[in-house]
Design a protein around this motif. Structure first.
Motif, PDB file in Angstrom:
ATOM      1  N   HIS A  92      -0.488 -20.913  26.431  1.00 24.87           N
ATOM      2  CA  HIS A  92       0.905 -21.248  26.128  1.00 24.87           C
ATOM      3  C   HIS A  92       0.941 -22.433  25.178  1.00 24.87           C
ATOM      4  O   HIS A  92      -0.071 -23.117  24.967  1.00 24.87           O
ATOM      5  N   SER A  93       2.088 -22.659  24.589  1.00 28.03           N
ATOM      6  CA  SER A  93       2.286 -23.764  23.641  1.00 28.03           C
ATOM      7  C   SER A  93       3.516 -24.557  24.058  1.00 28.03           C
ATOM      8  O   SER A  93       4.472 -24.716  23.293  1.00 28.03           O
ATOM      9  N   SER A  94       3.494 -25.046  25.283  1.00 30.95           N
ATOM     10  CA  SER A  94       4.659 -25.736  25.831  1.00 30.95           C
ATOM     11  C   SER A  94       4.889 -27.071  25.133  1.00 30.95           C
ATOM     12  O   SER A  94       3.964 -27.709  24.635  1.00 30.95           O
ATOM     13  N   GLY A  95       6.150 -27.483  25.123  1.00 36.26           N
ATOM     14  CA  GLY A  95       6.498 -28.775  24.552  1.00 36.26           C
ATOM     15  C   GLY A  95       7.830 -28.732  23.832  1.00 36.26           C
ATOM     16  O   GLY A  95       8.517 -27.709  23.779  1.00 36.26           O
ATOM     17  N   TYR A  96       8.208 -29.880  23.270  1.00 37.48           N
ATOM     18  CA  TYR A  96       9.423 -30.017  22.465  1.00 37.48           C
ATOM     19  C   TYR A  96       9.028 -30.365  21.025  1.00 37.48           C
ATOM     20  O   TYR A  96       8.190 -31.242  20.809  1.00 37.48           O
ATOM     21  N   ASN A  97       9.620 -29.697  20.083  1.00 35.90           N
ATOM     22  CA  ASN A  97       9.535 -30.097  18.677  1.00 35.90           C
ATOM     23  C   ASN A  97      10.928 -30.546  18.247  1.00 35.90           C
ATOM     24  O   ASN A  97      11.872 -29.746  18.272  1.00 35.90           O
TER      25      ASN A  97
ATOM     26  N   GLU B 231      10.444 -14.618  23.685  1.00 35.89           N
ATOM     27  CA  GLU B 231      11.579 -14.764  24.590  1.00 35.89           C
ATOM     28  C   GLU B 231      11.474 -16.006  25.450  1.00 35.89           C
ATOM     29  O   GLU B 231      12.427 -16.382  26.115  1.00 35.89           O
ATOM     30  N   ASN B 232      10.324 -16.670  25.424  1.00 33.13           N
ATOM     31  CA  ASN B 232      10.141 -17.844  26.253  1.00 33.13           C
ATOM     32  C   ASN B 232      10.315 -19.132  25.435  1.00 33.13           C
ATOM     33  O   ASN B 232       9.568 -20.078  25.567  1.00 33.13           O
ATOM     34  N   GLY B 233      11.317 -19.159  24.560  1.00 31.34           N
ATOM     35  CA  GLY B 233      11.626 -20.352  23.790  1.00 31.34           C
ATOM     36  C   GLY B 233      13.042 -20.284  23.253  1.00 31.34           C
ATOM     37  O   GLY B 233      13.654 -19.213  23.220  1.00 31.34           O
ATOM     38  N   LEU B 234      13.562 -21.424  22.836  1.00 31.19           N
ATOM     39  CA  LEU B 234      14.900 -21.421  22.232  1.00 31.19           C
ATOM     40  C   LEU B 234      15.027 -22.564  21.246  1.00 31.19           C
ATOM     41  O   LEU B 234      14.190 -23.477  21.201  1.00 31.19           O
ATOM     42  N   LEU B 235      16.080 -22.508  20.437  1.00 32.60           N
ATOM     43  CA  LEU B 235      16.375 -23.544  19.462  1.00 32.60           C
ATOM     44  C   LEU B 235      17.726 -24.170  19.800  1.00 32.60           C
ATOM     45  O   LEU B 235      18.694 -23.460  20.075  1.00 32.60           O
ATOM     46  N   ILE B 236      17.774 -25.492  19.774  1.00 32.72           N
ATOM     47  CA  ILE B 236      19.030 -26.225  19.944  1.00 32.72           C
ATOM     48  C   ILE B 236      19.313 -26.949  18.628  1.00 32.72           C
ATOM     49  O   ILE B 236      18.516 -27.782  18.186  1.00 32.72           O
TER      50      ILE B 236
ATOM     51  N   ILE C  31      22.943 -23.017  20.630  1.00 28.80           N
ATOM     52  CA  ILE C  31      21.669 -22.690  21.259  1.00 28.80           C
ATOM     53  C   ILE C  31      21.391 -21.220  21.016  1.00 28.80           C
ATOM     54  O   ILE C  31      22.240 -20.363  21.276  1.00 28.80           O
ATOM     55  N   THR C  32      20.195 -20.923  20.518  1.00 31.20           N
ATOM     56  CA  THR C  32      19.804 -19.533  20.254  1.00 31.20           C
ATOM     57  C   THR C  32      18.411 -19.285  20.799  1.00 31.20           C
ATOM     58  O   THR C  32      17.550 -20.162  20.773  1.00 31.20           O
ATOM     59  N   GLU C  33      18.202 -18.066  21.309  1.00 31.64           N
ATOM     60  CA  GLU C  33      16.876 -17.650  21.750  1.00 31.64           C
ATOM     61  C   GLU C  33      15.964 -17.563  20.533  1.00 31.64           C
ATOM     62  O   GLU C  33      16.380 -17.157  19.453  1.00 31.64           O
ATOM     63  N   ASN C  34      14.730 -17.932  20.717  1.00 32.67           N
ATOM     64  CA  ASN C  34      13.745 -17.794  19.666  1.00 32.67           C
ATOM     65  C   ASN C  34      13.513 -16.311  19.411  1.00 32.67           C
ATOM     66  O   ASN C  34      13.223 -15.549  20.325  1.00 32.67           O
TER      67      ASN C  34
ATOM     68  N   LYS D   5      13.246 -27.585  19.260  1.00 35.17           N
ATOM     69  CA  LYS D   5      12.599 -26.328  19.602  1.00 35.17           C
ATOM     70  C   LYS D   5      11.937 -26.503  20.966  1.00 35.17           C
ATOM     71  O   LYS D   5      11.064 -27.357  21.135  1.00 35.17           O
ATOM     72  N   VAL D   6      12.376 -25.728  21.943  1.00 34.05           N
ATOM     73  CA  VAL D   6      11.866 -25.824  23.316  1.00 34.05           C
ATOM     74  C   VAL D   6      10.958 -24.626  23.567  1.00 34.05           C
ATOM     75  O   VAL D   6      11.372 -23.484  23.397  1.00 34.05           O
ATOM     76  N   MET D   7       9.725 -24.883  23.996  1.00 35.16           N
ATOM     77  CA  MET D   7       8.728 -23.814  24.013  1.00 35.16           C
ATOM     78  C   MET D   7       8.129 -23.587  25.403  1.00 35.16           C
ATOM     79  O   MET D   7       7.885 -24.529  26.161  1.00 35.16           O
TER      80      MET D   7
END
Length: 657
Positions: A438-443, A511-516, A504-507, A462-464
């Motif tokens: 996985h590539s978890s984290g906040y950008n 499906e396991n990320g989104l953009l704010i 807020i939109t789904e990446n 970017k929430v991952m």
């Protein structure tokens, strides 16, 4: 003469812990050390302390009998809550455990006189706790600061394959804890120790079959930041039956002694589970029993097919809340009712996957909070508490739990993010490492425009992966209200920025990320210097690591990398006068690293920061270094960029660092 008396008194006081530890407790017998004790040297803030506790165990045939004794001293007002006691035991339908001969009394020393209040039979209340469990509850009378509360009881246990064992630590500090057990010659056990003091203790005695642990000065187990599962790190001892001796006559009438070993291999343990009728129905379903009518397997690649099957099970099957590791219903019953335990739902998922030719197997795990930080490297039945699925698709391994539709395919709940599991297959079952890529984290990327009277921030967050999956509820709230975003993710003090727009939109790619995306503004005092913080820390705000020391490891649950970047256009008429110094730090173990960098180029300042957690478990010994690093991170994110108004003597450009 007076001095010699004082010296003698001092020596007696200094050696009194040794006197306490050199003698066994006897119910109703108390000494000066216990009455005079008023502070725990290794935990001065403690409001109560276990002076001594013991558990002596002896078999009568194949029934284990235990004598348990615990003595507590109340040190502060808040310690009075120790006066409420609950003793829990499993009776079941077959009287598996029984508890009796309870004695309890409160001891106070008033004006040099010992006063004792005993509990009578009517002061003990038995309560049905459900599912075969019983509780005996009682409250000590007359408890005050300085009181000693003393109780003992006896217990029998018919469940001898896995013994209940002993936890040496309590929710208050413990000066001394004793566990003593004597095994009969015809039963052989493996001991399963956890904790440095327990593992390193010399438990052998001169008596054959007798083993004894005496541990001293044990820390209380307390909830600490980023350690919700301290039970996984407690000093404890468990036992599992390795085998037993029995006598048998051969064909010639000769009396022979034989030995039967339990679970000689992991495969033996796997077959212990998989040979059960209910379990086997999932692994060897009848033809078309696991077919899903609304899935067209011909039009999908294997990974998409597996994903669709997973979505079908998570959406159609209702989790009962029971997390047993063996099913009590057969596959046809679970499919028909669309309801089941975690074992039944995940085994149904395996049956569905196998029906469509996808390799899938049951995997037993010990989740966080189950009482064991690492699995025992030999077949130990009681260390597992959840059954999940593991699937091999192409050359990738996927771990699945179909009881929660909010968890995407290939991810697990945070409590299931453990290092190993027990894979049950047709041959060569055993422990396997669990690794979830996985590539978890906040950008976080921001542009700041500084006007004469305001700041305008345009940001993308970017929430991952796990940071999105495990916080999906929060992001749903944010999507519904700007106020939630303002409260949860932006500063709450001073003159905060005010959200103007947010989306807020789904990446699209995963499906396991989104953009704010959001814009925010902040009013400035015209004519004054500008103090601008380039970005806001999305994690660890406020800093959770404020205690000077720590007992248990830090668990961040998963590894992650947070990246922050902010571009600031220096407004006309201002010059960048001061900004945070660059910083780069890494823990000695390399588990956590931090970089902070400011670049100034003519009329633009670019600020970058990276926080990377490469190992989510940080040992308590490294806590002082972690605390120091977190202090640096927290302070760096609060340091402002200082812009001052130009004057005739002010330099136009600030040199880069």
């Amino acid at each position: 003469m007076v001095f010699s008396r004082i010296l003698v008194s001092f020596i007696i006081l200094a050696l009194s812990p040794l006197f306490l530890f050199s003698q066994e407790m006897r119910f109703g017998k108390y000494n000066d050390f216990e009455f005079n004790f008023n502070e725990v040297s290794f935990d001065p803030e403690a409001d109560a302390v276990v002076l001594q506790e013991s558990c002596y165990n002896l078999f009568s045939g194949i029934v284990l009998g235990s004598k348990i004794h615990r003595r507590i001293k109340i040190l502060k007002e808040s310690g009075k809550e120790q006066a409420d006691v609950t003793l829990r035991y499993f009776k079941g339908d077959d009287n598996i455990q029984d508890l009796f001969k309870i004695k309890a009394q409160t001891i106070n020393l008033i004006n040099g006189e010992i006063q004792i209040e005993k509990l009578s039979k009517g002061d003990f209340y038995e309560v049905d706790a459900g599912d075969g469990w019983k509780e005996i509850r009682f409250t000590f009378p007359g408890v005050q600061i300085g009181s000693i509360i003393d109780f003992s009881y006896e217990k029998t246990d018919k469940s001898i394959v896995s013994l209940e064992g002993w936890v040496f630590q309590n929710e208050i500090p413990t000066l001394k804890s004793i566990y003593d057990i004597t095994f009969p010659s015809f039963l052989r056990y493996k001991n399963l120790t956890q904790g440095l003091k327990t593992i390193t203790h010399n438990y052998q005695t001169k008596t054959k079959g007798n083993y004894r642990w005496e541990l001293e000065n044990l820390n209380a187990f307390k909830t600490e930041p980023y350690m919700a599962h301290y039970k996984d790190y407690l000093e404890k001892i468990d036992f599992q039956l390795d085998g037993y001796e029995f006598r048998e006559m051969d064909g010639y009438g000769t009396d022979l002694n034989k030995y039967e070993q339990l679970f000689q291999s992991w495969q033996d343990l796997a077959e212990y589970f998989t040979n059960r009728t209910e379990f086997k129905s999932y692994l060897e379903p009848k033809k078309k029993q696991a077919e899903i009518t609304d899935i067209n397997s011909n039009e999908l690649d294997t990974l998409q097919l597996a994903n669709n099957i997973y979505k079908h099970v998570t959406s159609q099957y209702k989790f009962s809340g029971l997390s047993s590791i063996v099913p009590t219903k057969k596959l046809n019953e679970t499919i028909s009712s669309k309801n089941g335990s975690r074992a039944e739902i995940n085994l149904s998922l395996i049956a569905h996957l196998r029906h469509y030719g996808i390799l899938a197997y049951p995997l037993l795990i010990s989740s966080k909070g189950n009482g064991r930080s690492n699995l025992v490297p030999f077949p130990f039945i009681d260390q597992f508490n959840h059954l999940i699925a593991v699937s091999l698709i192409g050359n990738k391994v996927f771990y699945l739990d179909a009881t929660n539709s909010d968890i995407p395919f290939g991810f697990l709940p945070s409590d299931f993010l453990v290092y190993q599991g027990f894979l049950m297959i047709e041959e060569n079952s055993g422990l396997m490492d669990i690794k979830i890529p996985h590539s978890s984290g906040y950008n976080v990327f921001s542009n700041l425009e500084l006007g004469k009277n305001s700041i305008k921030r345009e940001s993308t967050i970017k929430v991952m992966d796990f940071d999105y999956i495990l916080n999906s509820g929060l992001f749903n709230e944010i999507n519904e209200s700007n106020d939630v975003f303002q409260t949860k993710l932006l500063p709450k003090s001073g003159n905060p920025e005010v959200i103007q727009t947010i989306s807020i939109t789904e990446n699209d790619k995963k499906e396991n990320g989104l953009l704010i995306n959001y814009t925010a503004t902040k009013e400035l005092d015209s004519g004054k210097n500008l103090y601008i913080t380039p970005f806001q820390l999305l994690r660890w705000e406020p800093n959770p690591f404020v205690r000077a020391s720590r007992v248990f490891p830090v668990d961040f649950n998963y590894i992650f990398t947070d990246r922050y970047a902010t571009k600031i256009e220096i407004p006309e008429g201002y010059v960048l006068d001061d900004f945070p110094e660059n910083a780069s730090m890494t823990l000695p173990s390399g588990a956590v690293s931090f970089n902070f960098n400011v670049n100034v180029m003519k009329n633009t300042a670019i600020v970058n920061s990276i926080i990377s957690v490469k190992n989510h478990i940080i040992d308590a010994n490294e806590y002082p270094d972690l605390k120091y690093l977190m202090d640096i991170i927290s302070s760096k994110f609060k340091e402002p960029m200082v812009f001052i108004k130009k004057s005739n003597n002010t330099e136009i450009d600030k040199p880069s660092e």
